[in-house]
Write an enzyme that holds these catalytic residues in place. Structure first.
Site, mmCIF file in Angstrom:
data_model
loop_
_atom_site.group_PDB
_atom_site.id
_atom_site.type_symbol
_atom_site.label_atom_id
_atom_site.label_comp_id
_atom_site.label_asym_id
_atom_site.label_seq_id
_atom_site.Cartn_x
_atom_site.Cartn_y
_atom_site.Cartn_z
ATOM 1 N N ASP A 94 40.329 51.764 33.773
ATOM 2 C CA ASP A 94 39.340 52.206 34.653
ATOM 3 C C ASP A 94 40.038 53.073 35.640
ATOM 4 O O ASP A 94 41.216 53.175 35.923
ATOM 5 C CB ASP A 94 38.398 51.047 35.477
ATOM 6 C CG ASP A 94 37.603 50.362 34.531
ATOM 7 O OD1 ASP A 94 37.350 50.770 33.389
ATOM 8 O OD2 ASP A 94 36.941 49.520 35.103
ATOM 9 N N ARG A 113 37.151 58.171 28.948
ATOM 10 C CA ARG A 113 35.871 57.876 29.400
ATOM 11 C C ARG A 113 35.288 58.867 30.447
ATOM 12 O O ARG A 113 36.214 59.239 31.245
ATOM 13 C CB ARG A 113 35.618 56.595 29.678
ATOM 14 C CG ARG A 113 34.146 56.358 30.570
ATOM 15 C CD ARG A 113 34.295 54.980 31.330
ATOM 16 N NE ARG A 113 34.326 53.845 30.734
ATOM 17 C CZ ARG A 113 34.987 52.630 31.146
ATOM 18 N NH1 ARG A 113 35.383 52.732 32.418
ATOM 19 N NH2 ARG A 113 35.073 51.880 30.427
ATOM 20 N N ARG A 166 26.997 48.644 42.359
ATOM 21 C CA ARG A 166 26.008 48.789 41.700
ATOM 22 C C ARG A 166 24.553 48.721 42.546
ATOM 23 O O ARG A 166 23.575 49.583 41.977
ATOM 24 C CB ARG A 166 25.546 47.447 40.681
ATOM 25 C CG ARG A 166 27.001 47.297 39.766
ATOM 26 C CD ARG A 166 26.755 48.480 38.523
ATOM 27 N NE ARG A 166 27.366 49.724 38.951
ATOM 28 C CZ ARG A 166 28.621 50.095 38.980
ATOM 29 N NH1 ARG A 166 29.621 49.173 38.567
ATOM 30 N NH2 ARG A 166 29.068 51.355 39.200
HETATM 31 P P1 FDA Z 1 22.906 57.933 38.439
HETATM 32 O O1 FDA Z 1 23.466 56.842 39.620
HETATM 33 O O2 FDA Z 1 22.292 59.106 38.926
HETATM 34 O O3 FDA Z 1 21.990 56.970 37.740
HETATM 35 C C1 FDA Z 1 21.005 57.619 36.809
HETATM 36 C C2 FDA Z 1 19.695 56.592 36.732
HETATM 37 O O4 FDA Z 1 19.945 55.345 36.058
HETATM 38 C C3 FDA Z 1 19.133 56.304 38.070
HETATM 39 O O5 FDA Z 1 18.099 57.242 38.350
HETATM 40 C C4 FDA Z 1 18.502 54.804 37.889
HETATM 41 O O6 FDA Z 1 17.392 55.069 37.069
HETATM 42 C C5 FDA Z 1 19.596 54.358 36.784
HETATM 43 N N1 FDA Z 1 20.526 53.386 37.618
HETATM 44 C C6 FDA Z 1 21.892 53.871 37.789
HETATM 45 N N2 FDA Z 1 22.596 52.973 38.487
HETATM 46 C C7 FDA Z 1 21.843 51.788 38.525
HETATM 47 C C8 FDA Z 1 21.656 50.532 39.014
HETATM 48 N N3 FDA Z 1 22.857 49.940 39.411
HETATM 49 N N4 FDA Z 1 20.705 49.680 38.810
HETATM 50 C C9 FDA Z 1 19.598 50.278 38.596
HETATM 51 N N5 FDA Z 1 19.476 51.294 37.906
HETATM 52 C C10 FDA Z 1 20.398 52.154 37.850
HETATM 53 N N6 FDA Z 1 33.065 55.064 38.152
HETATM 54 C C11 FDA Z 1 34.325 55.182 38.550
HETATM 55 O O7 FDA Z 1 34.707 55.705 39.456
HETATM 56 N N7 FDA Z 1 35.204 54.894 37.654
HETATM 57 C C12 FDA Z 1 35.124 54.118 36.438
HETATM 58 O O8 FDA Z 1 36.209 53.937 35.934
HETATM 59 C C13 FDA Z 1 33.968 53.892 36.117
HETATM 60 N N8 FDA Z 1 33.601 53.414 35.010
HETATM 61 C C14 FDA Z 1 32.475 53.202 34.352
HETATM 62 C C15 FDA Z 1 31.949 52.636 33.020
HETATM 63 C C16 FDA Z 1 30.793 52.741 32.545
HETATM 64 C C17 FDA Z 1 30.356 52.336 31.225
HETATM 65 C C18 FDA Z 1 29.660 53.517 33.336
HETATM 66 C C19 FDA Z 1 28.372 53.661 32.528
HETATM 67 C C20 FDA Z 1 29.921 53.868 34.538
HETATM 68 C C21 FDA Z 1 31.068 53.812 35.201
HETATM 69 N N9 FDA Z 1 31.506 54.095 36.394
HETATM 70 C C22 FDA Z 1 32.688 54.290 36.775
HETATM 71 C C23 FDA Z 1 30.502 54.629 37.265
HETATM 72 C C24 FDA Z 1 30.095 55.896 37.307
HETATM 73 O O9 FDA Z 1 30.907 56.701 37.977
HETATM 74 C C25 FDA Z 1 28.613 56.251 38.003
HETATM 75 O O10 FDA Z 1 28.834 55.696 39.436
HETATM 76 C C26 FDA Z 1 27.550 55.256 37.410
HETATM 77 O O11 FDA Z 1 27.605 55.408 36.156
HETATM 78 C C27 FDA Z 1 26.195 55.993 38.154
HETATM 79 O O12 FDA Z 1 25.948 57.276 37.778
HETATM 80 P P2 FDA Z 1 25.056 57.668 36.558
HETATM 81 O O13 FDA Z 1 25.719 58.706 35.510
HETATM 82 O O14 FDA Z 1 24.419 56.851 35.699
HETATM 83 O O15 FDA Z 1 23.978 58.501 37.256
#
Ligand code: FDA
Length: 288
Positions: A114, A165, A270
């Site tokens: 990560d 990733r 989260r």
């Molecule tokens: P965004 O946050 O805009 O979410 C899109 C939509 O998804 C939201 O509008 C909502 O509907 C839904 N949603 C998102 N999060 C939610 C929640 N917690 N509860 C409910 N609904 C939610 N970051 C990092 O800095 N280092 C890392 O190593 C990782 N590793 C990692 C692994 C995996 C498998 C994932 C999916 C994510 C990460 N991340 C991470 C976190 C990543 O950087 C990011 O902060 C989150 O995925 C949220 O960004 P989205 O792209 O999902 O968009």
């Protein structure tokens, strides 16, 4: 968030965490696998400042790899460099990660390293590159689309055959080093994804954002990519309907399954992302 009682955070964050024990993680991964999805197990914890404790973490992670094998789970593992000593000593962290990666290799498994806050970016890449130079192929890195540096990192790492990733990034970084606007982070995510896919590297597309999922699907179709060349990744407890649609449409998807006693820091991150957080917290406080 710091003003919210820990018990309330725990209650609301339950959906994001498998539980506190390895048995909980195994049960949740089995359930995910039964829905034709892969998993990555994460032992919660970060920012350890004591060498002895980093060894304990290492010695807790290795049995998880054995449990994955014994239970025939379709799961790899994600690890955090600061739970393995990156804030103390890079060499200590390298040795801990090396031990985990070596054990994973013997068991036919894979370790995702990560990416944490920007103070750790350089050190994490250094360790990853050292592993690669030493012939390790069962480990991968994470790229954060919000960092200005990521384009240069991706271009270099694609040439080195890295396994990626790609995510937006979760830490609160300064505008001097990071994009802050929602759309500019999305634009950079798609730009980086294109460089990775056109460069032929394997990528875990880690997002719940429809805009990015749809953009990724467009690239995949345009390039006629085989499904073995990429996977989608989502966090446990987030966007389960969209998750199911992606799998139904024939793509591979991996769910990030965190477990352990150290659930607080992960949970607050989260909850901050959850657009309905205020409502959940209110409900947890008042509805019994
Ligand atoms: P965004 O946050 O805009 O979410 C899109 C939509 O998804 C939201 O509008 C909502 O509907 C839904 N949603 C998102 N999060 C939610 C929640 N917690 N509860 C409910 N609904 C939610 N970051 C990092 O800095 N280092 C890392 O190593 C990782 N590793 C990692 C692994 C995996 C498998 C994932 C999916 C994510 C990460 N991340 C991470 C976190 C990543 O950087 C990011 O902060 C989150 O995925 C949220 O960004 P989205 O792209 O999902 O968009």
């Amino acid at each position: 968030m710091p003003l919210i009682p820990k018990a309330v955070v725990g209650q609301v964050a339950r959906r994001y965490i498998a539980g506190t024990t390895l048995g909980d993680a195994v049960r949740v991964v089995k359930e995910i696998n039964s829905r034709a999805m892969m998993a990555t197990v994460d032992l919660l914890g970060e920012d350890i400042n004591n060498a002895g404790e980093t060894h304990q973490v290492r010695d807790t992670i290795i049995p998880i790899l054995h449990a994955i094998k014994e239970n025939q789970l379709n799961s790899n593992m994600s690890i955090k460099p600061t739970q393995l000593g990156l804030r103390i000593d890079k060499e200590l962290c390298y040795r801990n990660i090396r031990a985990i990666v070596d054990e994973a290799r013997k068991l036919g498994n894979f370790i995702r390293i990560d990416m944490e806050d920007a103070n750790t970016t350089e050190g994490t890449f250094e360790i990853y590159r050292r592993l690669r130079r030493e012939g390790v192929v069962n480990a991968g890195v994470v790229i954060q689309a919000y960092l200005h540096r990521s384009e240069a990192d991706v271009r270099a790492l694609v040439k080195e055959g890295a396994n990626f990733r790609l995510c937006k990034g979760i830490y609160n970084e300064s505008p001097a080093i990071a994009f802050k606007g929602r759309q500019e982070i999305r634009n950079n995510f798609l730009k980086l994804l294109q460089i990775i896919l056109e460069g032929g590297s394997y990528v875990g597309i880690a997002t719940h954002d429809d805009y990015l999922i749809d953009g990724a699907l467009k690239f995949i179709r345009r390039l006629g990519l085989d499904r073995a060349k990429y996977e989608f990744q989502m966090l446990l407890g987030v966007r389960e309907t969209r998750r199911n649609e992606i799998v139904r449409d024939g793509h591979r998807l991996r769910v990030y399954v965190p477990y352990g006693e150290q659930w607080y820091a992960y949970s607050t991150r989260r909850l901050k992302e959850n657009p309905y957080m205020a409502w959940y917290i209110t409900k947890a406080l008042f509805v019994r």
